[in-house]
Design a protein around this motif. Structure first.
Motif, mmCIF file in Angstrom:
data_model
loop_
_atom_site.group_PDB
_atom_site.id
_atom_site.type_symbol
_atom_site.label_atom_id
_atom_site.label_comp_id
_atom_site.label_asym_id
_atom_site.label_seq_id
_atom_site.Cartn_x
_atom_site.Cartn_y
_atom_site.Cartn_z
ATOM 1 N N ILE A 116 -39.094 35.469 -18.808
ATOM 2 C CA ILE A 116 -38.710 34.906 -20.019
ATOM 3 C C ILE A 116 -37.263 34.935 -20.228
ATOM 4 O O ILE A 116 -36.798 33.909 -20.711
ATOM 5 N N ILE A 117 -36.661 36.105 -19.768
ATOM 6 C CA ILE A 117 -35.242 36.141 -20.191
ATOM 7 C C ILE A 117 -34.415 35.111 -19.049
ATOM 8 O O ILE A 117 -33.506 34.336 -19.422
ATOM 9 N N CYS A 118 -34.947 35.013 -17.846
ATOM 10 C CA CYS A 118 -34.326 34.057 -16.980
ATOM 11 C C CYS A 118 -34.574 32.652 -17.304
ATOM 12 O O CYS A 118 -33.897 31.686 -17.305
ATOM 13 N N ALA A 119 -35.826 32.265 -17.936
ATOM 14 C CA ALA A 119 -35.972 30.840 -18.380
ATOM 15 C C ALA A 119 -34.961 30.554 -19.313
ATOM 16 O O ALA A 119 -34.670 29.458 -19.467
ATOM 17 N N VAL A 120 -35.067 31.368 -20.634
ATOM 18 C CA VAL A 120 -34.170 31.019 -21.560
ATOM 19 C C VAL A 120 -32.550 30.976 -21.210
ATOM 20 O O VAL A 120 -32.098 29.954 -21.720
ATOM 21 N N THR A 121 -32.199 31.646 -20.618
ATOM 22 C CA THR A 121 -30.943 31.524 -19.634
ATOM 23 C C THR A 121 -30.630 30.285 -19.082
ATOM 24 O O THR A 121 -29.519 29.279 -19.037
ATOM 25 N N LEU A 122 -31.379 30.122 -18.223
ATOM 26 C CA LEU A 122 -31.443 28.895 -17.178
ATOM 27 C C LEU A 122 -31.619 27.431 -18.013
ATOM 28 O O LEU A 122 -30.886 26.589 -17.192
ATOM 29 N N ILE A 123 -32.278 27.425 -18.991
ATOM 30 C CA ILE A 123 -32.474 26.081 -19.588
ATOM 31 C C ILE A 123 -30.770 25.822 -19.886
ATOM 32 O O ILE A 123 -30.708 24.410 -20.410
ATOM 33 N N GLY A 124 -30.195 26.704 -20.429
ATOM 34 C CA GLY A 124 -28.682 26.423 -20.998
ATOM 35 C C GLY A 124 -27.819 26.004 -19.780
ATOM 36 O O GLY A 124 -26.755 25.419 -20.104
ATOM 37 N N GLY A 125 -28.015 26.027 -18.740
ATOM 38 C CA GLY A 125 -27.227 25.658 -17.358
ATOM 39 C C GLY A 125 -26.170 26.523 -17.120
ATOM 40 O O GLY A 125 -25.993 27.508 -17.512
ATOM 41 N N ILE A 126 -25.103 25.776 -16.365
ATOM 42 C CA ILE A 126 -24.074 26.695 -15.985
ATOM 43 C C ILE A 126 -23.182 27.215 -16.984
ATOM 44 O O ILE A 126 -22.650 28.363 -16.732
ATOM 45 N N LYS A 127 -22.965 26.652 -17.788
ATOM 46 C CA LYS A 127 -22.156 27.124 -19.288
ATOM 47 C C LYS A 127 -22.687 28.390 -19.883
ATOM 48 O O LYS A 127 -22.077 29.396 -20.173
ATOM 49 N N ARG A 128 -24.132 28.141 -20.179
ATOM 50 C CA ARG A 128 -24.744 29.531 -20.873
ATOM 51 C C ARG A 128 -24.812 30.341 -19.691
ATOM 52 O O ARG A 128 -24.770 31.707 -20.204
ATOM 53 N N LEU A 129 -24.950 30.107 -18.538
ATOM 54 C CA LEU A 129 -24.859 31.390 -17.408
ATOM 55 C C LEU A 129 -23.575 32.181 -17.552
ATOM 56 O O LEU A 129 -23.487 33.221 -17.355
ATOM 57 N N GLY A 130 -22.482 31.324 -17.473
ATOM 58 C CA GLY A 130 -21.173 31.767 -17.563
ATOM 59 C C GLY A 130 -20.946 32.669 -18.558
ATOM 60 O O GLY A 130 -20.397 33.620 -18.801
ATOM 61 N N GLN A 131 -21.341 32.176 -19.760
ATOM 62 C CA GLN A 131 -21.213 32.958 -21.028
ATOM 63 C C GLN A 131 -21.896 34.290 -21.230
ATOM 64 O O GLN A 131 -21.447 35.325 -21.589
ATOM 65 N N VAL A 132 -23.341 34.272 -20.534
ATOM 66 C CA VAL A 132 -23.925 35.422 -20.370
ATOM 67 C C VAL A 132 -23.047 36.343 -19.437
ATOM 68 O O VAL A 132 -23.154 37.695 -19.682
ATOM 69 N N THR A 133 -22.931 36.060 -18.544
ATOM 70 C CA THR A 133 -22.519 36.929 -17.315
ATOM 71 C C THR A 133 -21.134 37.474 -17.606
ATOM 72 O O THR A 133 -20.635 38.690 -17.345
ATOM 73 N N GLU A 134 -20.334 36.609 -18.346
ATOM 74 C CA GLU A 134 -18.845 37.314 -18.729
ATOM 75 C C GLU A 134 -18.992 38.438 -19.611
ATOM 76 O O GLU A 134 -17.996 39.103 -19.697
ATOM 77 N N LYS A 135 -20.228 38.602 -20.230
ATOM 78 C CA LYS A 135 -20.438 39.804 -21.196
ATOM 79 C C LYS A 135 -21.152 40.880 -20.352
ATOM 80 O O LYS A 135 -20.859 41.991 -20.675
ATOM 81 N N LEU A 136 -22.259 40.257 -19.523
ATOM 82 C CA LEU A 136 -23.082 41.479 -19.072
ATOM 83 C C LEU A 136 -22.369 41.859 -17.890
ATOM 84 O O LEU A 136 -22.577 43.521 -17.882
ATOM 85 N N VAL A 137 -21.574 41.637 -17.049
ATOM 86 C CA VAL A 137 -21.136 42.016 -15.881
ATOM 87 C C VAL A 137 -20.053 43.367 -16.396
ATOM 88 O O VAL A 137 -19.969 44.297 -15.703
ATOM 89 N N PRO A 138 -18.991 43.147 -17.050
ATOM 90 C CA PRO A 138 -18.007 44.151 -17.657
ATOM 91 C C PRO A 138 -18.880 45.142 -18.376
ATOM 92 O O PRO A 138 -18.429 46.439 -18.062
#
Length: 474
Positions: free
Chosen positions: A207-229
């Motif tokens: 479910i988490i993957c589906a919601v994130t991937l629907i947003g494409g590369i920009k949403r993925l970038g927004q998620v990872t810039e917060k999650l990784v640090p």
């Protein structure tokens, strides 16, 4: 059925991770380092100032692209995964403490390999029909070497699309299940490892993957810039607390790392240590699995950067390997070794380690229950971010093969199904399959990088010459 799959994979793995491929992976890094005059060492300070030093500097990205920092966090999200925890434990327990030394060697040369990959990904990227920047090995092979080499790009994409199901999906989900099992066992042994628990984990991740991937590369970038640090900070601080709590053993730890890196039949902890070949193999395998230098995966994420200068984005490749392997992987290895040599934990060398070992190491300072929770949270965050990034990698490979973005949605659906498979098959087989696919996708990528290495050298010289010229003008 799984036994037959394991048997077939084992035969292929022995060939893929034989001496020739190990020489290709490390040899490419050595060759690139020499030709670029060890840019990763000479310009290390410059690279850090222009990557991590600009983390808090605001930047924007246009349609179909992400900021340079979002590009690197997306790539780091894929590289900073379970390989940094479970993978390093396996390397140390199967290859001995000396495997960490060979992990460092792989990383030092891997910095230049990834630098070259990222430089080429920016230099030869293109826009797809949706207006997104797309790049990576398939594009620098096609656009850099010409259409006659398109077959090599296709081979990379086939292995890449399949590898996403292993290294970036099943392996990660299986390790999330193992980590949560360990944590649950500390509270309720009867519920740990149950099919019901694993299905719940699989559904939530999907479910988490589906919601994130629907947003494409920009949403993925927004998620990872917060999650990784966030996830990196939690794990690094926890490791440092454990290391300082067992600081009395630190001398023995580094002594063992250097000693057993060159001792073929050393007695470790009362048992016969791994042969030097095994030690090197595990160090290199886990180094490549962790930082992905040479695999060609990270350049796919970097290609979406708003940065137009190939060398500037390439610097993030140096930072990426340094942070992933030299910092995080080393901390994992030193954490379990300090706890081991301080008498806090035990394990048998030559037997696959697991999340229990790192949980027990954390338990020496935090207590068993808290230690298990920390590991479960860290691995879940690490693995989840890896899954998201590899979904992007696999879809880009699929897009290149079929020359259409219409294949992306079906690919994502299959990818989400694999999440459920990963929650059921167990981490052992998942790791083995991922290792095999890693080696297979590295071969066509490294061939492309070697053939285009002259482009990297030229662009690097021009970049630093221009900086020198600007300084002279000032």
């Amino acid at each position: 059925m799984w036994d037959k799959v394991a048997e077939i994979n084992g035969a292929i793995n022995n060939v893929v991770w034989g001496i020739p491929v190990l020489i290709l992976i490390v040899g490419t890094g050595i060759f690139l380092s020499c030709w670029n005059r060890f840019v990763q060492v000479r310009k290390f300070g410059y690279a850090m100032r222009n990557t991590i030093g600009k983390v808090f500097k605001k930047s924007s990205a246009g349609k179909g692209e992400v900021t340079p920092f979002q590009a690197v966090t997306t790539a780091l999200a894929a590289t900073v995964g379970t390989g940094n925890i479970s993978g390093i434990i396996a390397a140390v327990t199967l290859g001995g403490p000396g495997a960490i030394f060979w992990l460092w060697i792989t990383a030092i040369f891997g910095m230049c390999t990834k630098f070259a990959e990222v430089v080429l990904s920016i230099r030869f990227r293109e826009r797809n029909k949706n207006g997104d920047w797309v790049g990576g090995p398939m594009y620098y092979i096609k656009n850099g070497l010409g259409k006659n080499w398109n077959w090599l790009a296709i081979i990379f994409c086939i292995f890449g699309a399949l590898a996403a199901f292993g290294i970036g999906n099943a392996t990660q989900v299986a390790n999330i299940c193992d980590a949560i099992d360990t944590a649950v066992f500390a509270f309720n042994p009867n519920f740990a490892g149950t099919t019901a628990l694993h299905w719940v984990i699989g559904i939530v991740i999907a479910i988490i993957c589906a919601v994130t991937l629907i947003g494409g590369i920009k949403r993925l970038g927004q998620v990872t810039e917060k999650l990784v640090p966030l996830m990196s900070a939690i794990f690094i601080i926890s490791c440092l607390i454990v290391i300082f709590g067992n600081i009395g053993a630190i001398g023995k730890v580094f002594g063992a790392i250097f000693k057993y890196a060159f001792t073929p039949n050393a007695v470790i902890g009362g048992t016969v240590g791994a042969a030097i070949k095994t030690c090197i193999t595990w160090g290199v395998k886990r180094g490549v699995f962790s930082n992905e230098a040479g695999l060609g995966s990270a350049p796919i994420a970097h290609a979406a950067s708003s940065e137009s200068n190939p060398v500037k984005q390439g610097l993030y490749g140096i930072f990426e390997v340094f942070m992933d392997t030299i910092v995080i992987c080393t901390l994992t290895g030193v954490t379990i070794l300090t706890a081991f040599y301080n008498g806090g934990i035990n394990w048998e060398y030559g037997v696959k380690g697991g999340n229990v070992i790192i949980s027990n190491a954390f338990g020496t300072i935090f207590g068993n229950k808290v230690g298990a929770i920390i590991v479960a949270v860290a691995i879940t965050f690490f693995a989840l971010s890896t899954i998201l990034s590899w979904a992007l990698y696999g879809s880009r490979c699929c897009e290149f093969i079929f020359k259409s973005t219409k294949c992306i949605t079906p690919y994502y659906i299959i990818f989400l199904v694999i999440v459920f498979v990963g929650s059921q098959i167990g981490s052992g087989l998942a790791w083995d399959i991922a290792d095999t696919l890693n080696g297979l996708m590295a071969i066509p990528n490294l061939v492309g990088v070697l053939l285009l290495s002259g482009v990297v050298v030229k662009l690097t010289k021009e970049h630093f010459a221009s900086i020198k010229g600007e300084r002279l003008k000032d």
